[in-house]
Scaffold this active site. Structure first.
Site, PDB file in Angstrom:
ATOM      1  N   TYR A 160       1.051   1.948  -1.532  1.00  0.00           N
ATOM      2  CA  TYR A 160       0.615   0.596  -1.906  1.00  0.00           C
ATOM      3  C   TYR A 160      -0.847   0.384  -1.514  1.00  0.00           C
ATOM      4  CZ  TYR A 160       1.415  -4.290  -3.161  1.00  0.00           C
ATOM      5  OH  TYR A 160       1.372  -5.531  -3.772  1.00  0.00           O
ATOM      6  N   LYS A 167      -2.448  -8.392  -0.128  1.00  0.00           N
ATOM      7  CA  LYS A 167      -1.291  -9.287  -0.236  1.00  0.00           C
ATOM      8  C   LYS A 167      -0.997  -9.974   1.095  1.00  0.00           C
ATOM      9  CE  LYS A 167       0.017  -8.743  -4.566  1.00  0.00           C
ATOM     10  NZ  LYS A 167       0.002  -9.860  -5.539  1.00  0.00           N
TER      11      LYS A 167
END
Length: 259
Positions: A160, A167
């Site tokens: 990720y 995020k």
């Protein structure tokens, strides 16, 4: 008793940012909001994307389809000026956009360039802050703001990469906005869907492995879909959720509770 119209969002005005196609999370949110009675404004990224969005806007009976690239100065302001002119108010804002340069997204965080990190943060996080600033004055009777996150904000998810810290910043921004906007009757929610087969997710390395792992770990034994996310988002905008704000809502079949 909480007075709730039927359907629950009848007459509310909603802006959904990030619909790319009928498989995107934002489309699920727009569809659910419309099914519960909200009037929709949708955005498209550029002239190339518009022909794909027009039939979706028609199917959702959206009276507003507006161009928006949050990286282009002035376009965000133009969207809210149009909404103000046509509706005079806004009740619901859904932010479902994320982007990072491919090299920075597919490389490890250690190798992420400063420019790539800044662009990812601007498009994927700070754009929500800018939207909130423009939306808040239109939420004259209070409102609901939703931003799409992912479990990689809370825990390390291999591959990720830069989007994890981005995020995490988005979820923190939601908490601080919830605090600042609460006195104005505006609730702010980070929503964290489980892995979904979307065009945006396809840019992640070994994404199929992530999907398979999520299926195996999920207590319900299956992946969520865009409508699961959409109806969770719609619920947050109803009076039934009037005392909920700031906390991350997982819509992932319980994957986040597993070790």
């Amino acid at each position: 008793m909480i007075p709730v119209p039927t359907p629950a969002l009848k007459g509310m005005k909603a802006l959904v940012v990030g619909v790319a196609n009928e498989h995107s999370i934002a489309y699920g949110c727009a569809s659910a909001l419309r099914q519960l009675g909200a009037d929709l404004a949708l955005t498209y990224l550029n002239d190339k994307a518009r022909p794909y969005l027009e039939p979706l806007a028609r199917s959702l009976e959206a009276p507003l389809l507006l161009r928006l690239d949050v990286g282009h100065p002035g376009e965000l302001e133009a969207v809210f000026e149009r909404i103000s002119a046509q509706w005079g108010r806004l009740d619901i804002l859904v932010h479902s956009i994320a982007w990072a340069p491919k090299d920075d997204l597919q490389g490890g965080l250690l190798d992420c360039s400063a420019d790539g990190f800044a662009k990812a943060m601007d498009i994927s996080c700070h754009s929500f802050v800018r939207m909130a600033r423009l939306a808040a004055p239109l939420m004259v009777d209070g409102g609901t703001m939703v931003a799409m996150s992912y479990h990689g904000a809370q825990k390390v998810v291999p591959n990720y990469n830069v989007m994890g810290p981005v995020k995490a910043a988005l979820e923190a921004s939601c908490r601080y906005l919830a605090y600042e906007l609460g006195p104005r009757g505006i609730r702010v929610h980070p929503v964290s869907p489980g892995p979904l087969k979307t065009r945006a997710a396809s840019g992640l390395k070994d994404f199929d492995l992530l999907l398979n792992e999520a299926t195996q770990k999920s207590p319900v034994g299956e992946l969520v879909d865009i409508m699961d996310v959409g109806f969770a988002c719609a619920y947050l905008a109803t009076p039934y959720a009037r005392r909920i704000t700031g906390g991350t809502l997982y819509v992932d079949g319980g994957v986040n509770i597993m070790g």
